[in-house]
Design a protein around this motif. Structure first.
Motif, PDB file in Angstrom:
ATOM      1  N   UNK A 156       0.474  -1.374   0.309  1.00  0.00           N
ATOM      2  CA  UNK A 156      -0.141  -0.145   0.064  1.00  0.00           C
ATOM      3  C   UNK A 156       1.052   1.454  -0.199  1.00  0.00           C
ATOM      4  N   UNK A 157       1.759   1.355   0.462  1.00  0.00           N
ATOM      5  CA  UNK A 157       2.996   2.152   0.362  1.00  0.00           C
ATOM      6  C   UNK A 157       3.125   2.776  -0.950  1.00  0.00           C
ATOM      7  N   UNK A 158       3.620   1.328  -1.556  1.00  0.00           N
ATOM      8  CA  UNK A 158       4.173   2.176  -3.452  1.00  0.00           C
ATOM      9  C   UNK A 158       3.018   2.689  -4.411  1.00  0.00           C
ATOM     10  N   UNK A 159       2.075   2.665  -3.587  1.00  0.00           N
ATOM     11  CA  UNK A 159       0.892   3.900  -4.302  1.00  0.00           C
ATOM     12  C   UNK A 159       0.762   5.622  -4.369  1.00  0.00           C
ATOM     13  N   UNK A 160      -0.112   6.045  -4.012  1.00  0.00           N
ATOM     14  CA  UNK A 160      -0.017   7.344  -3.605  1.00  0.00           C
ATOM     15  C   UNK A 160      -0.333   7.869  -1.916  1.00  0.00           C
ATOM     16  N   UNK A 161      -0.524   6.600  -1.629  1.00  0.00           N
ATOM     17  CA  UNK A 161       0.133   6.978  -0.433  1.00  0.00           C
ATOM     18  C   UNK A 161       0.884   7.580   0.301  1.00  0.00           C
ATOM     19  N   UNK A 162       2.023   6.681   0.373  1.00  0.00           N
ATOM     20  CA  UNK A 162       3.107   7.216   0.476  1.00  0.00           C
ATOM     21  C   UNK A 162       3.188   8.802   0.169  1.00  0.00           C
ATOM     22  N   UNK A 163       2.947   9.563  -0.958  1.00  0.00           N
ATOM     23  CA  UNK A 163       2.767  10.752  -0.523  1.00  0.00           C
ATOM     24  C   UNK A 163       1.861  11.831   0.042  1.00  0.00           C
ATOM     25  N   UNK A 164       0.178  11.180  -0.179  1.00  0.00           N
ATOM     26  CA  UNK A 164      -0.404  11.701   0.801  1.00  0.00           C
ATOM     27  C   UNK A 164      -0.101  11.642   2.028  1.00  0.00           C
ATOM     28  N   UNK A 165       0.535  10.737   2.925  1.00  0.00           N
ATOM     29  CA  UNK A 165       0.695  10.286   4.345  1.00  0.00           C
ATOM     30  C   UNK A 165       2.188  11.817   4.760  1.00  0.00           C
ATOM     31  N   UNK A 166       2.899  11.661   3.660  1.00  0.00           N
ATOM     32  CA  UNK A 166       3.928  12.590   4.056  1.00  0.00           C
ATOM     33  C   UNK A 166       3.997  13.583   4.125  1.00  0.00           C
ATOM     34  N   UNK A 167       2.783  14.408   3.043  1.00  0.00           N
ATOM     35  CA  UNK A 167       2.388  15.323   3.284  1.00  0.00           C
ATOM     36  C   UNK A 167       1.724  16.048   3.829  1.00  0.00           C
ATOM     37  N   UNK A 168       0.604  14.884   4.646  1.00  0.00           N
ATOM     38  CA  UNK A 168      -0.291  15.250   5.917  1.00  0.00           C
ATOM     39  C   UNK A 168       0.466  14.755   7.280  1.00  0.00           C
ATOM     40  N   UNK A 169       1.412  14.892   7.145  1.00  0.00           N
ATOM     41  CA  UNK A 169       2.354  14.847   8.615  1.00  0.00           C
ATOM     42  C   UNK A 169       3.445  15.868   8.583  1.00  0.00           C
ATOM     43  N   UNK A 170       3.519  16.412   7.042  1.00  0.00           N
ATOM     44  CA  UNK A 170       4.800  17.076   6.575  1.00  0.00           C
ATOM     45  C   UNK A 170       6.377  17.072   6.329  1.00  0.00           C
ATOM     46  N   UNK A 171       6.739  15.672   6.119  1.00  0.00           N
ATOM     47  CA  UNK A 171       8.027  14.845   5.626  1.00  0.00           C
ATOM     48  C   UNK A 171       7.781  14.607   4.354  1.00  0.00           C
ATOM     49  N   UNK A 172       9.486  14.228   4.283  1.00  0.00           N
ATOM     50  CA  UNK A 172       9.568  13.752   2.973  1.00  0.00           C
ATOM     51  C   UNK A 172       8.889  12.218   3.070  1.00  0.00           C
ATOM     52  N   UNK A 173       8.602  11.790   1.722  1.00  0.00           N
ATOM     53  CA  UNK A 173       7.820  10.316   1.028  1.00  0.00           C
ATOM     54  C   UNK A 173       9.829   9.356   2.320  1.00  0.00           C
ATOM     55  N   UNK A 174      10.980   9.814   2.194  1.00  0.00           N
ATOM     56  CA  UNK A 174      12.288   8.797   1.954  1.00  0.00           C
ATOM     57  C   UNK A 174      12.006   8.778   3.748  1.00  0.00           C
ATOM     58  N   UNK A 175      11.078   9.818   4.451  1.00  0.00           N
ATOM     59  CA  UNK A 175      11.505   9.407   5.708  1.00  0.00           C
ATOM     60  C   UNK A 175      10.743   9.260   6.385  1.00  0.00           C
ATOM     61  N   UNK A 176       9.715   8.835   6.082  1.00  0.00           N
ATOM     62  CA  UNK A 176       7.990   8.395   6.900  1.00  0.00           C
ATOM     63  C   UNK A 176       8.564   7.043   7.449  1.00  0.00           C
ATOM     64  N   UNK A 177       9.532   6.164   7.485  1.00  0.00           N
ATOM     65  CA  UNK A 177      10.062   5.214   7.803  1.00  0.00           C
ATOM     66  C   UNK A 177      10.478   5.873   9.236  1.00  0.00           C
ATOM     67  N   UNK A 178      11.373   6.371   9.173  1.00  0.00           N
ATOM     68  CA  UNK A 178      11.470   7.400  10.405  1.00  0.00           C
ATOM     69  C   UNK A 178      10.559   7.430  10.812  1.00  0.00           C
ATOM     70  N   UNK A 179       9.989   8.520  11.183  1.00  0.00           N
ATOM     71  CA  UNK A 179       8.844   9.470  10.996  1.00  0.00           C
ATOM     72  C   UNK A 179       8.042   9.137  12.266  1.00  0.00           C
ATOM     73  N   UNK A 180       7.137   7.264  11.607  1.00  0.00           N
ATOM     74  CA  UNK A 180       7.074   6.702  12.189  1.00  0.00           C
ATOM     75  C   UNK A 180       7.511   6.036  13.493  1.00  0.00           C
ATOM     76  N   UNK A 181       8.817   5.826  13.272  1.00  0.00           N
ATOM     77  CA  UNK A 181       9.431   5.043  14.505  1.00  0.00           C
ATOM     78  C   UNK A 181       9.835   5.847  15.156  1.00  0.00           C
ATOM     79  N   UNK A 182       9.765   7.040  15.039  1.00  0.00           N
ATOM     80  CA  UNK A 182      10.208   8.131  16.212  1.00  0.00           C
ATOM     81  C   UNK A 182       8.718   8.597  16.817  1.00  0.00           C
ATOM     82  N   UNK A 183       8.039   8.296  15.787  1.00  0.00           N
ATOM     83  CA  UNK A 183       6.910   8.412  16.493  1.00  0.00           C
ATOM     84  C   UNK A 183       5.918   7.846  17.735  1.00  0.00           C
TER      85      UNK A 183
END
Length: 701
Positions: A629-656
């Protein structure tokens, strides 16, 4: 399925064999023989070679018997599948033999003959090979030779067919006494190429591995040719002629999908079993024939056959399997009860003072006129192999009755093999089955990262998996990988659109036909979407509801029906989300659908409890690595909603997370396995397990 008689047998590759030492030539010969089911079936037959080797104690050359070890399969064995024994010690056993009444004690001496500390246990057939004076010996169970061996006039026909070059001995249980008689017969008839054992098989030999192989194959070809010529000359109808016609494929599959779960549940007797369907031409000719009942009642002849199939099958008349619901279950229950009673009576008639206790009295082979043959066993491979052996028995009956008269093994002889103390000891040595053996899991979204991980976890503990996914290309690829890693018997793939009721029903029908039913549903198919509320279109809302709510309902309902028909309980695991517990910004449609899944699971838990059907939820969060599910638009949308880059999503969720750890597909698989496994969570239903590395807002309360 037995291969066509017109196909040539495998040819000995002299160039390849020339590169091998004596032991590896024996292995090559064994694998070659076992590669053709007309020569021997899985686990059937054995091979040997007497090889000069250096004694590790004395440094002197000694003669060593290499012979297939206990429980092996000549077609797939490796070099470590052979037992190795000193020939001089084996010959010395002659002085310890006290006669037929004491021959089982001779098996206890075989470990004392072991060469080079080989841990492979010697089989009961070892004396048959050591007693014959030839360097290379094959003992095979070819259909053509067993057909001759199972004829009423077997001895005279053997002499006629092989023009006196093959001897004949009456049936005798394998062991030291049979080895002694083989040697005496061979000595009294010099120049023989082999010996047929009544109702059993063929011994053949040679001075080299190649000559032994070619002798074995030539004798089988002679038997096949003679049978073909005799059948052609007599022109008798096969199995007495056709009594009924096969159902169409669609009619057959619809019937099986309805009947097999009921049959599987009634046969379980406290332990799960799996089914295997065989609709080969040989089977259909038999089940649709006029001679079906009288021939099936005679039982099988070769001990390798009935050890895996029981001596007789159960026939389910068409009048039974056309019934529905409670009537179907009642009539199948009556048939199985009758079979169990007959089997118990057979045990009581034939048991000895020291016989092992009565084993599972349920049938292994079930014949359905117009449909085919179903075999039932503790695991899929055993069920499939039992079916292959009964096909061999069918071939034997067909050939024998076309030329002479088929004769089954006497009941007492069959019992003495089935309940032989040495066979019982072999069964007792078998390792305890892994906890998922006999269980079937259907995993939706099975080709995705989480679905694959769940499938691998269940397969690792011996379960079978039906991968259901809408992506056919991914399904084929993942299915092939899992089958390679865990065996083709354990994995099936079916294209399934969880939003399409007919597609979902077809997926569960396929699971019933392939395995007999489903014990575990993992509802995992999913999508993800994000949008502010005012930008959430009705189409986006409906897509989430269709896949994540309606889809989960449809697969859950069909699983529930099948589990109810089986009557053995079951486990439903819904892969929901942390978002089902706590809303995420700009994911209204997704969060609402995930919340619906959680409530849906509770409803299944409520209605399923009286039936032993458990339903639980696993809530992942932010499974990025390996998740589709992270290979489609969802990755872009969640990065935008959380104001982080797509490449930083895993680190964002881990640190959260509270634990500051990434959540992986394998973590979800472990949680799913817990709820799926009866031995771990039998008393858990209606529960939720968060796998999110800690999210305070999602705490259940």
């Amino acid at each position: 399925m037995t291969q066509p008689t017109t196909a040539p047998f495998p040819v000995w590759n002299a160039a390849h064999a020339a590169t091998l030492d004596d032991a590896h030539q024996l292995l090559y010969r064994s694998n070659l023989l076992g590669s053709d089911l007309r020569i021997t079936n899985y686990g059937g037959g054995n091979t040997s070679a007497k090889i000069r080797q250096t004694d590790p104690l004395t440094g002197e050359p000694v003669e060593v018997l290499w012979v297939k070890g206990s429980g092996g399969d000549v077609g797939s064995m490796k070099l470590d599948g052979f037992s190795t024994l000193y020939m001089d010690k084996l010959r010395a056993l002659k002085g310890l033999y006290r006669g037929l009444a004491h021959e089982d004690e001779m098996v206890g001496y075989l470990p004392h003959c072991t060469f080079n500390l080989n841990a492979r246990a010697a089989s009961i057939d070892t004396p048959l090979h050591s007693s014959l004076p030839y360097a290379h010996v094959d003992h095979m169970h070819p259909d053509a030779v067993i057909a001759i061996a199972a004829m009423a006039n077997s001895e005279a026909l053997t002499r006629q067919i092989f023009e006196g070059t093959v001897g004949w001995l009456p049936w005798m249980r394998p062991g030291y006494e049979l080895g002694r008689r083989l040697a005496e017969y061979d000595a009294a008839h010099p120049g023989l190429r082999g010996i047929v054992l009544g109702g059993h098989g063929l011994f053949s030999w040679g001075d080299t591995s190649r000559s032994c192989y070619e002798n074995t194959v030539d004798l089988i070809e002679r038997a096949q040719t003679w049978l073909h010529q005799e059948r052609h000359a007599r022109q008798l109808p096969v199995f007495g002629g056709v009594a009924t016609a096969s159902l169409t494929d669609a009619e057959r599959d619809a019937t099986l999908a309805r009947v097999l779960p009921v049959l599987r549940g009634l046969s379980a007797e406290g332990a799960p079993k799996l089914l295997h369907l065989n609709t080969s031409a040989e089977v259909m000719a038999f089940v649709n024939s006029k001679d079906l009942e009288p021939l099936a009642a005679l039982g099988t002849s070769c001990p390798d056959h009935f050890l895996r199939t029981k001596i007789r099958p159960l026939i389910v008349p068409e009048s039974v399997y056309t019934l529905q619901g409670a009537e179907l279950k009642a009539r199948l229950s009556e048939l199985l009860a009758g079979y169990r009673a007959d089997y118990a009576a057979y045990y009581e008639r034939c048991k000895r003072a020291n016989s092992p206790a009565l084993r599972d009295p349920n049938p292994v082979v079930i014949l359905l006129p117009r449909i085919g043959m179903v075999t039932i066993a503790k695991d899929k491979a055993t069920a499939r192999i039992a079916g292959e052996f009964y096909v061999n028995a069918i071939n034997v009956m067909r050939e024998a009755n076309a030329v002479d008269r088929y004769v089954g093994l006497p009941e007492q002889e069959a019992f003495d093999i089935e309940y032989w103390l040495l066979e019982e000891a072999k069964l007792q040595r078998m390792p305890k089955p892994r906890p998922m053996v006999g269980k079937v899991a259907l995993v939706t979204g099975g080709a995705g990262g989480i679905g694959q991980a769940i499938a691998r976890r269940i397969l690792a503990d011996g379960g079978c998996v039906v991968l259901a996914d809408i992506d056919q290309e991914a399904l084929d690829s993942v299915g092939a990988d899992l089958a390679k890693a865990h065996g083709r018997d354990h994995v099936r793939g079916v294209r399934c659109d969880v939003t399409d009721e007919a597609s979902v029903i077809a997926a569960f029908d396929r699971a019933a036909i392939e395995f007999g039913g489903v014990d575990i549903l993992v509802s995992n198919a999913g999508i993800a979407s994000a949008a502010p509320i005012e930008e959430t279109s009705l189409a986006l809302w409906n897509r989430n509801q269709s896949i994540l709510a309606t889809g989960y309902f449809l697969v859950g309902r069909e699983a529930f029906k099948q589990m109810k028909a089986q009557g053995t309980g079951g486990a439903i695991v819904m892969i929901a989300s942390k978002n089902g517990m706590v809303a995420s910004n700009q994911a209204t449609a997704y969060c609402a659908a995930k919340a619906a899944e959680i409530q849906l699971s509770r409803s299944f838990a409520l209605e399923g409890a009286p039936l032993g059907i458990r339903s639980n939820v696993v809530n992942p969060d932010a499974v990025i690595r390996g998740s589709k599910i992270w290979t489609g638009k969802w990755s872009e949308e969640r990065a935008a909603a959380n104001k982080v880059g797509e490449g930083d999503l895993e680190a964002f969720y881990r640190d959260r997370s509270m634990l500051k750890r990434s959540v992986l597909p394998e973590d979800i698989a472990e949680a799913t396995y817990f709820f799926a496994a009866e031995h771990l969570s039998a008393k858990s239903t209606g529960n939720i397990l968060n796998v999110d590395a800690g999210n305070l807002a999602a705490f259940t309360r």
